[in-house]
Scaffold this motif. Structure first.
Motif, PDB file in Angstrom:
ATOM      1  N   GLY A  63       0.838  -1.184   0.000  1.00 39.75           N
ATOM      2  CA  GLY A  63       0.000   0.000   0.000  1.00 39.75           C
ATOM      3  C   GLY A  63       0.876   1.238   0.000  1.00 39.75           C
ATOM      4  N   ARG A  64       0.331   2.329   0.517  1.00 42.48           N
ATOM      5  CA  ARG A  64       1.099   3.568   0.577  1.00 42.48           C
ATOM      6  C   ARG A  64       2.307   3.404   1.482  1.00 42.48           C
ATOM      7  N   LYS A 118     -11.679   6.537   3.133  1.00 40.18           N
ATOM      8  CA  LYS A 118     -10.831   7.142   4.163  1.00 40.18           C
ATOM      9  C   LYS A 118      -9.618   7.743   3.455  1.00 40.18           C
ATOM     10  N   TRP A 119      -9.518   9.066   3.495  1.00 42.26           N
ATOM     11  CA  TRP A 119      -8.445   9.744   2.780  1.00 42.26           C
ATOM     12  C   TRP A 119      -7.100   9.165   3.164  1.00 42.26           C
ATOM     13  N   PRO A 120      -6.194   8.966   2.185  1.00 43.87           N
ATOM     14  CA  PRO A 120      -6.439   9.202   0.760  1.00 43.87           C
ATOM     15  C   PRO A 120      -6.780   7.950  -0.033  1.00 43.87           C
ATOM     16  N   SER A 259       0.390  10.277   7.088  1.00 39.51           N
ATOM     17  CA  SER A 259      -0.665   9.302   7.352  1.00 39.51           C
ATOM     18  C   SER A 259      -1.682   9.883   8.318  1.00 39.51           C
ATOM     19  N   ILE A 260      -2.886   9.342   8.244  1.00 37.95           N
ATOM     20  CA  ILE A 260      -3.994   9.796   9.079  1.00 37.95           C
ATOM     21  C   ILE A 260      -4.509   8.629   9.894  1.00 37.95           C
ATOM     22  N   GLU A 261      -4.568   8.818  11.217  1.00 41.24           N
ATOM     23  CA  GLU A 261      -5.130   7.817  12.105  1.00 41.24           C
ATOM     24  C   GLU A 261      -6.299   8.417  12.865  1.00 41.24           C
ATOM     25  N   VAL A 262      -7.376   7.672  12.957  1.00 40.06           N
ATOM     26  CA  VAL A 262      -8.547   8.152  13.683  1.00 40.06           C
ATOM     27  C   VAL A 262      -8.270   8.124  15.176  1.00 40.06           C
TER      28      VAL A 262
END
Length: 265
Positions: A63-64, A118-120, A259-262
């Motif tokens: 993945g990314r 969920k971005w991106p 990166s984005i974490e909830v």
């Protein structure tokens, strides 16, 4: 050199898949490291736009940021498509557009699925990851507009590795599904806008994106290596595909990397 091609994929011959999806180039394999890598090799050899690479199993799916994408045989759909855009590629816009269009088509074909983006690049269902998208330049820099889009979708739960505890499959959400039907949805989604992807999203596209935006109004942490995480409220997507983040007590900012974490409220 390309790996040995398989005679059939999901019980269907490559010739039948070419006819089904109305294109001259569909490549099916058994086990390969990565469909994106094979698609990039094909691009370098002059493969036409719309070429599709499929496999039963990836041994080095990713993945990314190089993260592993678990791709065991029979557990999911692993598909890459080649695009020759003829224009500059605008990251992360192409990934966001691909995500929305694939989610839209999956939801249309599998009622009750409720996939969001969920971005991106993550596809979410039941608040767990059901799929992912990897966009990569296929050589020569972004300005050439040569692009490979890889899509992985979890289909069968019993075949996913036990360590993938935060994932969900289509079968868990809507019951048994046909792998070829999932591929139909992904191909249709990728072809909705990517062959002529815009450089910016208009108001109608932003409204549609808002309906699929799984992160919107959630508290998140934005993480970049060697920096303290920034906590903020996800406030939507900008016309160029950037995430809009509103930090506590701060001005709205654009996020285009990291990166984005909830969490982090």
């Amino acid at each position: 050199m390309l790996p040995q091609q398989a005679d059939r994929w999901a019980g269907t011959s490559a010739a039948a898949l070419r006819e089904r999806w109305d294109r001259e180039s569909v490549y099916a394999f058994g086990s390969i490291p990565s469909t994106n890598d094979v698609a990039r090799e094909l691009a370098g050899a002059g493969a036409p736009a719309g070429s599709i690479v499929l496999c039963h199993e990836q041994t080095a799916g990713r993945g990314r940021r190089g993260r592993a994408w678990r791709s065991p045989a029979g557990a999911g759909l692993y598909l890459s498509m080649l695009f020759r855009l003829g224009t500059e590629i605008v990251p992360p816009l192409v990934t966001v557009v691909a995500g929305v269009d694939v989610a839209r088509e999956l939801n249309r074909r599998f009622p009750g699925l409720g996939v969001g983006v969920k971005w991106p690049n993550d596809l979410m269902a039941r608040d767990r990851k059901v799929g992912g998208i990897l966009s990569e330049s296929a050589g020569g820099g972004n300005a050439e507009g040569l692009l490979v889009i890889g899509v992985g979708v979890n289909v069968e739960p019993g075949r996913l590795p036990e360590e993938v505890h935060r994932a969900v499959s289509l079968a868990e959400c809507v019951g048994p599904v046909s792998l070829i039907d999932v591929a139909d949805a992904v191909v249709a989604g990728l072809e909705r806008r990517l062959p002529a992807v815009p450089n910016t999203l208009d108001s109608a596209s932003l409204d549609e994106l808002d309906r699929f935006d799984w992160l919107r109004n959630r508290w998140v942490e934005h993480r970049i290596p060697d920096r303290e995480p920034a906590v903020g409220l996800a406030a939507g997507i900008a016309p160029d595909g950037a995430l809009l983040l509103r930090p506590r007590g701060g001005a709205l900012r654009r996020v285009v990397a990291g990166s984005i974490e909830v969490g982090g409220s």
